[in-house]
Design a protein around this motif. Structure first.
Motif, mmCIF file in Angstrom:
data_model
loop_
_atom_site.group_PDB
_atom_site.id
_atom_site.type_symbol
_atom_site.label_atom_id
_atom_site.label_comp_id
_atom_site.label_asym_id
_atom_site.label_seq_id
_atom_site.Cartn_x
_atom_site.Cartn_y
_atom_site.Cartn_z
ATOM 1 N N VAL A 1 0.838 -1.209 0.000
ATOM 2 C CA VAL A 1 0.000 0.000 0.000
ATOM 3 C C VAL A 1 0.866 1.251 0.000
ATOM 4 O O VAL A 1 0.579 2.226 -0.705
ATOM 5 C CB VAL A 1 -0.949 -0.007 1.219
ATOM 6 N N TRP A 2 1.949 1.221 0.788
ATOM 7 C CA TRP A 2 2.868 2.364 0.791
ATOM 8 C C TRP A 2 3.452 2.576 -0.612
ATOM 9 O O TRP A 2 3.614 3.705 -1.069
ATOM 10 C CB TRP A 2 3.980 2.135 1.803
ATOM 11 N N SER B 1 -1.866 6.452 2.246
ATOM 12 C CA SER B 1 -1.978 5.007 2.473
ATOM 13 C C SER B 1 -3.250 4.691 3.254
ATOM 14 O O SER B 1 -3.949 3.717 2.952
ATOM 15 C CB SER B 1 -0.755 4.487 3.243
ATOM 16 N N ALA B 2 -3.532 5.512 4.277
ATOM 17 C CA ALA B 2 -4.746 5.307 5.068
ATOM 18 C C ALA B 2 -5.995 5.518 4.226
ATOM 19 O O ALA B 2 -6.952 4.744 4.297
ATOM 20 C CB ALA B 2 -4.742 6.249 6.273
ATOM 21 N N ASP C 1 14.076 0.924 -1.125
ATOM 22 C CA ASP C 1 13.353 -0.167 -0.484
ATOM 23 C C ASP C 1 13.243 0.013 1.024
ATOM 24 O O ASP C 1 12.709 -0.834 1.721
ATOM 25 C CB ASP C 1 14.055 -1.501 -0.794
ATOM 26 N N ASP C 2 13.759 1.134 1.547
ATOM 27 C CA ASP C 2 13.717 1.382 2.979
ATOM 28 C C ASP C 2 12.379 2.036 3.319
ATOM 29 O O ASP C 2 12.288 3.228 3.564
ATOM 30 C CB ASP C 2 14.882 2.288 3.391
ATOM 31 N N LEU C 3 11.327 1.226 3.316
ATOM 32 C CA LEU C 3 9.969 1.721 3.466
ATOM 33 C C LEU C 3 9.270 1.047 4.636
ATOM 34 O O LEU C 3 9.708 0.004 5.117
ATOM 35 C CB LEU C 3 9.166 1.451 2.187
ATOM 36 N N PRO C 4 8.143 1.629 5.118
ATOM 37 C CA PRO C 4 7.358 0.951 6.148
ATOM 38 C C PRO C 4 7.033 -0.466 5.700
ATOM 39 O O PRO C 4 6.669 -0.713 4.551
ATOM 40 C CB PRO C 4 6.093 1.818 6.233
ATOM 41 N N GLY C 5 7.116 -1.394 6.616
ATOM 42 C CA GLY C 5 6.963 -2.801 6.241
ATOM 43 C C GLY C 5 8.309 -3.467 6.415
ATOM 44 O O GLY C 5 8.407 -4.561 6.961
#
Length: 231
Positions: free
Chosen positions: A123-124, A151-152, A220-224
C-alpha cells in the motif's frame, strides 16, 4: 502504433495464476496450477515466486501500480485542483482492476499477521507511486506524512470498494471524496496552527527535530521493512 512485448516468465506465471485465484486464492495450489499451465520451468517459477502465493499477490499489486503510472503519465492533470489529482489517481488505480475477487483474496491474505508487513509495504508503494506521478518533490518529514496519509485513505477506499455494488461504484467515489476532504481539512488546520504565535512557540522544539527527518536514500527502505525486522 503500439509495440507488443513478449511476456516475461513472471508475467506468464502471473497471468495463468489469475485464472485460479478466484477459486483457490493466492496460494500454493494456485502457484502449482499456474506453473503447469504457463509452461515456465518449475525451478525458474519458484525462483521468481519463492514464497509462493504471497509473492504472486505482490507481483499482481505491483503490476497494477505500474499500469497506473503509465496511465497517469498519459493523463493531463494540469487543469485539476491538487486534491482532484489525488482523487483521480486513486480512482484510476481501482478502475484498472479487472477482477475484484483477486484484490479481495489479496486483502484477506495480507490481513494475516505473517503477511501484514507485505501488505503495508504494498500500500505504501502505491501511495509513493501516486505522489511521485503527481510530481511530489518533498524530501523532509512531509515525504512520510503525505504517503502515510494517502496510504490510510487508499486502504479505507479499497475496503469500501470491495463491498460496493452501486452502479459504476459511485458510492466508492463519493466515499473517496469525503476521505480526501477530511485530509484537506486536517492540512488546513495544521497550516493555521503553524501561523498561530502561541502554537509556533510551543512547537518550536518538536519542529526543529522534525526538520532533521529526510526522505530515505534507499528506495526499499519503506514501512513494512521495519516491521519485518521485529518479526
Amino acid at each position: 502504433m503500439t509495440t507488443e512485448t513478449t511476456p516475461t516468465p513472471a508475467d506468464r506465471v502471473l497471468d495463468a495464476a489469475l485464472l485460479h485465484v478466484p477459486f483457490d486464492g493466492w496460494s500454493e495450489t494456485t502457484l502449482r496450477a499456474a506453473i503447469a499451465e504457463s509452461g515456465v520451468h518449475e525451478a525458474l517459477a519458484r525462483s521468481l515466486f519463492p514464497r509462493g502465493g504471497v509473492d504472486l499477490a505482490l507481483a499482481y499489486h505491483r503490476r497494477g501500480d505500474a499500469l497506473m503510472r503509465e496511465r497517469l503519465a498519459a493523463t493531463d492533470l494540469a487543469a485539476l485542483r491538487y486534491r482532484d489529482r489525488i482523487v483521480t489517481a486513486v480512482r484510476l488505480r481501482l478502475e484498472l482492476v479487472e477482477d475484484k475477487e483477486a484484490v479481495r483474496r489479496g486483502s484477506t491474505l495480507f490481513a494475516l499477521p505473517i503477511h501484514t508487513a507485505d501488505g503495508a509495504r504494498a500500500v505504501w508503494g502505491t501511495s509513493d507511486a501516486i505522489w511521485s506521478a503527481l510530481g511530489d518533490t518533498s524530501r523532509d518529514v512531509n515525504w512520510y506524512t503525505k504517503r502515510a496519509t494517502l496510504s490510510a485513505v487508499y486502504s479505507a477506499t479499497v475496503l469500501f470498494w470491495l463491498g460496493d455494488d452501486s452502479p459504476g461504484h459511485q458510492a466508492t467515489w463519493e466515499f473517496l471524496d469525503r476521505r480526501i476532504e477530511n485530509v484537506m481539512s486536517i492540512e488546513k488546520a495544521k497550516a493555521a496552527l503553524r501561523e498561530n504565535p502561541v502554537a509556533k512557540a510551543l512547537l518550536a522544539g518538536p519542529m526543529k527535530l522534525m526538520e532533521k527527518i529526510r526522505k530515505p536514500d534507499i528506495p526499499d527502505d519503506l514501512p513494512g521493512k521495519m516491521m519485518d525486522r521485529f518479526r
